[in-house]
Design an enzyme around this catalytic site. Structure first.
Site, mmCIF file in Angstrom:
data_model
loop_
_atom_site.group_PDB
_atom_site.id
_atom_site.type_symbol
_atom_site.label_atom_id
_atom_site.label_comp_id
_atom_site.label_asym_id
_atom_site.label_seq_id
_atom_site.Cartn_x
_atom_site.Cartn_y
_atom_site.Cartn_z
ATOM 1 N N LEU A 19 0.862 -1.178 0.000
ATOM 2 C CA LEU A 19 0.000 0.000 0.000
ATOM 3 C C LEU A 19 0.900 1.231 0.000
ATOM 4 O O LEU A 19 1.554 1.533 0.999
ATOM 5 C CB LEU A 19 -0.914 0.007 1.223
ATOM 6 C CG LEU A 19 -2.165 -0.891 1.171
ATOM 7 C CD1 LEU A 19 -1.798 -2.362 0.973
ATOM 8 C CD2 LEU A 19 -2.991 -0.724 2.430
ATOM 9 N N ILE A 20 0.955 1.925 -1.127
ATOM 10 C CA ILE A 20 1.923 3.002 -1.305
ATOM 11 C C ILE A 20 1.223 4.341 -1.463
ATOM 12 O O ILE A 20 0.281 4.483 -2.245
ATOM 13 C CB ILE A 20 2.844 2.721 -2.515
ATOM 14 C CG1 ILE A 20 3.960 3.758 -2.608
ATOM 15 C CG2 ILE A 20 2.059 2.621 -3.811
ATOM 16 C CD1 ILE A 20 5.071 3.378 -3.568
ATOM 17 N N GLY B 121 3.421 0.775 5.593
ATOM 18 C CA GLY B 121 4.564 1.504 6.124
ATOM 19 C C GLY B 121 4.382 1.970 7.554
ATOM 20 O O GLY B 121 5.023 2.928 7.988
ATOM 21 N N CYS C 261 14.172 12.559 -20.622
ATOM 22 C CA CYS C 261 14.639 11.549 -19.673
ATOM 23 C C CYS C 261 15.105 10.351 -20.479
ATOM 24 O O CYS C 261 14.862 10.275 -21.680
ATOM 25 C CB CYS C 261 13.555 11.162 -18.663
ATOM 26 S SG CYS C 261 12.163 10.254 -19.371
ATOM 27 N N LYS D 100 -8.269 3.219 7.704
ATOM 28 C CA LYS D 100 -7.294 2.140 7.543
ATOM 29 C C LYS D 100 -7.994 0.789 7.366
ATOM 30 O O LYS D 100 -7.538 -0.059 6.583
ATOM 31 C CB LYS D 100 -6.362 2.089 8.762
ATOM 32 C CG LYS D 100 -5.443 3.293 8.899
ATOM 33 C CD LYS D 100 -4.424 3.333 7.786
ATOM 34 C CE LYS D 100 -3.450 4.507 7.934
ATOM 35 N NZ LYS D 100 -2.580 4.360 9.104
ATOM 36 N N GLN E 141 -1.637 4.069 14.843
ATOM 37 C CA GLN E 141 -0.599 3.038 14.800
ATOM 38 C C GLN E 141 -0.176 2.548 16.187
ATOM 39 O O GLN E 141 0.947 2.077 16.372
ATOM 40 C CB GLN E 141 0.601 3.554 14.004
ATOM 41 C CG GLN E 141 0.255 3.811 12.538
ATOM 42 C CD GLN E 141 1.398 4.421 11.743
ATOM 43 O OE1 GLN E 141 2.554 4.362 12.148
ATOM 44 N NE2 GLN E 141 1.067 5.015 10.605
#
Length: 483
Positions: free
Chosen positions: A185-186, A289, A457, A267, A298
């Site tokens: 999960l980013i 994370g 690039c 969450k 958390q």
């Protein structure tokens, strides 16, 4: 040019069949990632090392090969060597002197030799003979066995010997693909990028799941950092980037969930959605994370309640890490600047958030939530291969790509600084400005609006992605330079 790849020590203590499988996978990964640099690359594996041979003598090419090897999971050390047949100590001295002689002038040095096989001399005897010979032949040198300026490294393997030109530390970990797949999960910030890196380093095939809370610009930023991680550390395998439109879910939480439970409920909704995405990808573990007590959601009590909504294993690589340690890791792997430029979307931060959520209370507040909204968000997700993320966005706008720069246009080199340093862009007739892509959206607003700009690039991915975004922002003085 030859590179000797030394295995990560944990691989060497595996059982014979496991070690053979790991080495075979590492050979495959190396070959796959280096083929775009040198199509004729040779990768030969053995029990204790892998040899990578290129016929290219271009320094820029060999630097790219070394860079890729040092960022490939499973590698402990990368030695750039010159390889010779073993004749005798006199012949070794001649060849070593020819390679390192000039670099020793004015310095203290010592010789270190690793030897395997049967020979008429020991490693110590080889060190003394060659070290003494170099000292006699080369003026203004001194032998210093402790803390010398230069250490001349040699390796002897049966009937061959190697002069080590450079020794580069590897990434460590296990070869990518030797472990199962996971879904990370980013969000693009420090924590999720570092946790994704750590699972990739450990050999886990890491897919990316992004919950979009901030619109198209936020999604572009997260795609950039996910692509960067994959391209730098995991390009030997194809993985998915999944976008789940979560703004309607957030709106539902804001309207119907008790304020102190918003963070925990968000969450839980993310884990529910991620579990469905993981099922579609046939992976069994989720990666987040989170670190203990970094924010209110958390705490151990809250994480326990959050995890109850999924049967998947939830991996938290950062669980005991301090924030500064996480930032330091992000800096080391090159994602710190990404994270700094990713905006925080805090619309669901709880007022007086609970730090000790209870299951019955959470279930009670969630009874007011319309779960059809969550189901629709999951159903509306978009899945693309990470190497094809550019195509997913280019449908929104046409961007002109030219192989020859327009006269008087300014070329904006938007590569990551490490890429730009390895291979600086030089133009004969066009001005080149270096603006890393993670700064482009901010800096571009300050540039001359009457000037024509062309983004550049290496692979044309980031340049086209940002050109499209700038087009969406209303800028018409933008094109892509793709030689």
């Amino acid at each position: 040019m030859k590179f000797i790849v030394k295995l990560f020590p944990e691989i060497t203590i595996k059982s014979k069949p496991v070690r053979q499988r790991f080495v075979k996978q590492l050979r495959r990964n190396i070959r796959w990632t280096l083929k775009p640099i040198d199509p004729e690359i040779e990768v030969v594996g053995s029990w204790d090392k892998i040899e990578v041979v290129t016929q290219q003598d271009d320094k820029a090419v060999t630097q790219q090969i070394a860079e890729k090897l040092t960022h490939t999971p499973g590698i402990c050390l990368v030695l750039e060597v010159v390889d010779y047949p073993l004749v005798d100590l006199d012949d070794m001295l001649d060849k070593v002197a020819a390679i390192v002689g000039d670099s020793l002038v004015g310095h203290s040095f010592c010789v270190r030799c690793k030897r395997s096989g049967h020979h008429e001399f020991t490693s110590t005897e080889a060190e003394r003979y060659i070290g003494g010979g170099l000292h006699q032949r080369i003026a203004e040198t001194s032998i210093k066995l402790k803390d010398p300026n230069i250490t001349v490294k040699l390796e002897i393997k049966n009937k061959r010997f190697y002069v080590v030109k450079s020794a580069l530390p590897g990434l460590g970990g296990f070869p990518l693909g030797t472990q199962d797949g996971v879904l990370s999960l980013i969000s693009g910030g420090f924590d999720s990028t570092v946790s994704s890196f750590l699972t990739m380093k450990r050999g886990l095939l890491t897919h990316f799941c992004f919950f979009n809370l901030g619109g198209h610009a936020h999604e572009i930023g997260v795609k950039e950092v996910a692509y960067y991680l994959w391209n730098k550390f995991g390009s030997s395998h194809r993985v998915k980037f999944v976008t789940v439109p979560f703004e309607p879910v957030v709106a539902e939480i804001l309207q119907n969930i008790d304020k102190s439970y918003m963070g925990v409920v968000l969450k839980r909704m993310m884990l529910r959605a991620a579990s469905q995405v993981a099922e579609g990808l046939e992976v069994e573990a989720l990666v987040t994370g989170e670190a203990i007590a970094q924010v209110s959601s958390q705490t151990l009590a809250n994480l326990s309640v959050i995890d109850e909504v999924t049967d998947n294993l939830v991996i938290r690589p950062l669980i005991t890490m301090d924030k500064q340690d996480i930032i330091n890791t992000a800096r080391a792997i090159g994602t710190e600047d990404f994270a700094k430029n990713i905006p925080e979307y805090c619309g669901v931060i709880s007022v007086n958030p609970t730090t000790r959520a209870r299951r019955h209370k959470v279930e009670d507040v969630e009874s007011n939530f319309d779960f059809t909204v969550l189901d629709k968000a999951v159903a509306d997700r978009r899945e693309v291969l990470i190497n094809d993320i550019i195509q997913d966005d280019l449908k929104a706008a046409e961007v002109e790509v030219l192989s020859i720069p327009l006269p008087n246009s300014v070329i904006l080199d938007i590569r990551h600084p490490t890429e730009e340093e390895l291979s600086p862009l030089k133009m004969d007739k066009n001005e080149v400005k270096t603006i890393p892509f993670y700064q482009l959206n901010t800096v571009f607003k300050q540039l001359d609006a009457n000037q024509q700009y062309m983004l550049y690039c290496d692979k044309g991915v980031m340049s086209r992605l940002h050109a499209m975004h700038l087009k969406d922002e209303g800028y018409e003085n933008i094109k892509v330079y793709r030689p």
